[in-house]
Design an enzyme around this catalytic site. Structure first.
Site, PDB file in Angstrom:
ATOM      1  N   LYS A  87      -7.023   3.983 -19.990  1.00 25.25           N
ATOM      2  CA  LYS A  87      -7.276   4.410 -21.360  1.00 25.25           C
ATOM      3  C   LYS A  87      -6.035   4.226 -22.241  1.00 25.25           C
ATOM      4  O   LYS A  87      -5.536   3.127 -22.384  1.00 25.25           O
ATOM      5  CB  LYS A  87      -7.764   5.853 -21.358  1.00 25.25           C
ATOM      6  CG  LYS A  87      -8.842   6.170 -20.307  1.00 25.25           C
ATOM      7  CD  LYS A  87     -10.090   5.323 -20.430  1.00 25.25           C
ATOM      8  CE  LYS A  87     -11.262   5.830 -19.598  1.00 25.25           C
ATOM      9  NZ  LYS A  87     -11.092   5.845 -18.150  1.00 25.25           N
ATOM     10  N   ASP A 120      -5.996  17.100 -16.318  1.00 21.10           N
ATOM     11  CA  ASP A 120      -6.279  15.713 -16.687  1.00 21.10           C
ATOM     12  C   ASP A 120      -5.841  15.557 -18.145  1.00 21.10           C
ATOM     13  O   ASP A 120      -6.436  16.142 -19.056  1.00 21.10           O
ATOM     14  CB  ASP A 120      -7.777  15.417 -16.537  1.00 21.10           C
ATOM     15  CG  ASP A 120      -8.113  13.951 -16.799  1.00 21.10           C
ATOM     16  OD1 ASP A 120      -7.386  13.298 -17.576  1.00 21.10           O
ATOM     17  OD2 ASP A 120      -9.114  13.462 -16.246  1.00 21.10           O
ATOM     18  N   TYR A 164     -15.233  14.773 -16.781  1.00 18.71           N
ATOM     19  CA  TYR A 164     -15.739  13.414 -16.600  1.00 18.71           C
ATOM     20  C   TYR A 164     -16.773  13.371 -15.471  1.00 18.71           C
ATOM     21  O   TYR A 164     -16.527  13.876 -14.377  1.00 18.71           O
ATOM     22  CB  TYR A 164     -14.563  12.486 -16.305  1.00 18.71           C
ATOM     23  CG  TYR A 164     -14.922  11.063 -16.029  1.00 18.71           C
ATOM     24  CD1 TYR A 164     -15.690  10.321 -16.925  1.00 18.71           C
ATOM     25  CD2 TYR A 164     -14.483  10.433 -14.872  1.00 18.71           C
ATOM     26  CE1 TYR A 164     -16.015   8.997 -16.674  1.00 18.71           C
ATOM     27  CE2 TYR A 164     -14.796   9.106 -14.613  1.00 18.71           C
ATOM     28  CZ  TYR A 164     -15.565   8.402 -15.521  1.00 18.71           C
ATOM     29  OH  TYR A 164     -15.886   7.083 -15.263  1.00 18.71           O
ATOM     30  N   ARG A 223       0.835  -1.204   0.000  1.00 18.98           N
ATOM     31  CA  ARG A 223       0.000   0.000   0.000  1.00 18.98           C
ATOM     32  C   ARG A 223       0.869   1.252   0.000  1.00 18.98           C
ATOM     33  O   ARG A 223       0.473   2.308  -0.537  1.00 18.98           O
ATOM     34  CB  ARG A 223      -0.934   0.019   1.223  1.00 18.98           C
ATOM     35  CG  ARG A 223      -1.746   1.301   1.347  1.00 18.98           C
ATOM     36  CD  ARG A 223      -2.836   1.186   2.391  1.00 18.98           C
ATOM     37  NE  ARG A 223      -2.342   0.815   3.696  1.00 18.98           N
ATOM     38  CZ  ARG A 223      -1.791   1.677   4.572  1.00 18.98           C
ATOM     39  NH1 ARG A 223      -1.656   2.956   4.275  1.00 18.98           N
ATOM     40  NH2 ARG A 223      -1.378   1.244   5.754  1.00 18.98           N
TER      41      ARG A 223
END
Length: 393
Positions: A208, A183, A111, A58
């Site tokens: 993507k 972004d 988005y 983590r």
């Protein structure tokens, strides 16, 4: 080897800065939750920061670190923070940079979930958000308040394909002491480098184009400077938004062909865009590579290429668009984008469904808008597929 001096495509393959003790030619998958220490002092040193050893996945993991360094190098950034999804990258940035009573300005057509989490969740903690057309610099300037902390820009915007001038935003951010976040998912670091244009933070949904094969979900954040990196990484670690090592391995494999895929994607896209622009059943089209695009000149100066995302309207509105989407055979009717396959979807009822009608219209997300992610198939097959589907409209 100093990877900073290498060309972009070479960096894709050799930019992970990783040396395996067994000489592996590719970065291995360190599929482990925890790492053993050499002795008690080594463990204490790792936790105190005196040693760079690994503790717990983590917090950090060799496979994930290889990906983080690779993408940070592609964006000319200080370092990267890989996350479990694109939305976890966005939420991590929000959590690190916004506090109770602070204000963020964002691209209106951003988005859907990136907007939704601000309106529905961060608002509960007295975080204010204004969504404006960031392609219009005057709207950004008018929205700035005394408590504004972040200017968050998506360019090209999802799904309107409007472009925002990153350099102009950087000047505004510097003047008002804002953190400029971009972004860069639609453009990729191959076509656009926001940090070089003055941004402080850049992020991607690596689901993507960066991965490019529609088989993982992931995100990444890259910062220009060390202090922002430490602040955002701290939030990621404590919220547990880390990427999984196997995810990181697949993204490292996918990113090696990024430049090849993006070149083929956009080579196809301009031909598809030219076809659609001339089609009698298409009412409008937005693609940065067309001279009819309102920010065509900005695209030429801010981006290395025009990408492969197209938005268009079908004459007859929503029902005509649905008819088109229900009759394509090659294109896949699915959300997401940036893969080797061509995808088609309806933002108003899918990716941006949670945004209320008035706000969608204000952001330019109309019911007739169809979003088209052009893949790397033979372009004649893509066009023929659209042609036969449009005949049925």
């Amino acid at each position: 080897m100093n990877t900073k001096d290498l060309g972009f495509s070479t960096k894709l393959i050799h930019g992970d800065d990783f040396e395996d003790q067994f000489g592996s030619a590719t970065v291995p998958i360190y599929q482990t939750s925890t790492f053993k220490f050499k002795n008690a002092q080594h463990g204490a040193d790792c936790f105190s920061g005196a040693s760079n050893g690994y503790i717990y996945t983590r917090i950090a993991n060799p496979t994930i670190r290889a990906l983080e360094k690779n993408i940070a190098g592609l964006e000319n950034g200080y370092d990267g923070i890989a996350t479990s999804s694109g939305m976890s990258a966005i939420t991590t940035v929000y959590m690190a940079l916004l506090g109770a009573g602070s204000h963020i300005i964002s691209t209106a057509s951003v988005y859907g979930p990136a907007r939704g989490v601000l309106e529905q969740d961060f608002s509960r903690f007295n975080v204010e958000a204004d969504f404006v057309n960031t392609a219009n610099i005057k709207e950004i300037q008018a929205a700035i308040k005394s408590n504004t902390k972040v200017l968050y820009v998506e360019t090209p915007a999802n799904p309107t394909m409007e472009l925002t001038d990153i350099k102009a935003c950087a000047e505004i951010a510097k003047k008002h002491n804002l953190v400029l976040v971009v972004d860069n998912t639609f453009a990729t670091p191959y076509l656009q480098k926001p940090l070089d244009l003055g941004a402080d933070v850049v992020l991607h949904s690596v689901t993507k184009f960066i991965n490019g094969h529609a088989d993982i979900v992931g995100g990444i954040v890259i910062t220009k400077e060390k202090e922002l990196y430490k602040k955002i990484r701290h939030s990621m670690v404590y919220m547990g938004c880390n990427m999984d090592p196997h995810q990181a391995y697949l993204v490292l494999r996918g990113v090696k062909t990024l430049s090849l895929r993006v070149e083929r994607n956009q080579e196809n896209a301009i031909k598809v865009a030219n076809y659609l622009e001339k089609h009698p059943k298409i009412s409008w089209i937005k693609y940065p590579g067309l001279k009819s695009h309102p920010q065509f000149d900005l695209a030429k100066t801010q981006m290395k290429g025009f990408g492969s995302m197209i938005s268009f309207g079908v004459k007859g509105g929503l029902e005509a668009g649905r008819k088109l989407m229900d009759n394509v055979h090659l294109a896949t009717l699915a959300v997401s984008l940036g893969g080797v396959e061509t995808l088609i979807q309806h933002p108003a009822s899918m990716t941006h469904a949670a945004v209320n009608k008035e706000d969608k219209l204000k952001a330019g997300i109309t019911d007739d808008l169809v979003r088209f992610s052009v893949g790397i198939e033979d372009v004649n097959d893509i066009i023929n597929d659209l042609d036969q589907a449009l005949e049925k409209v």
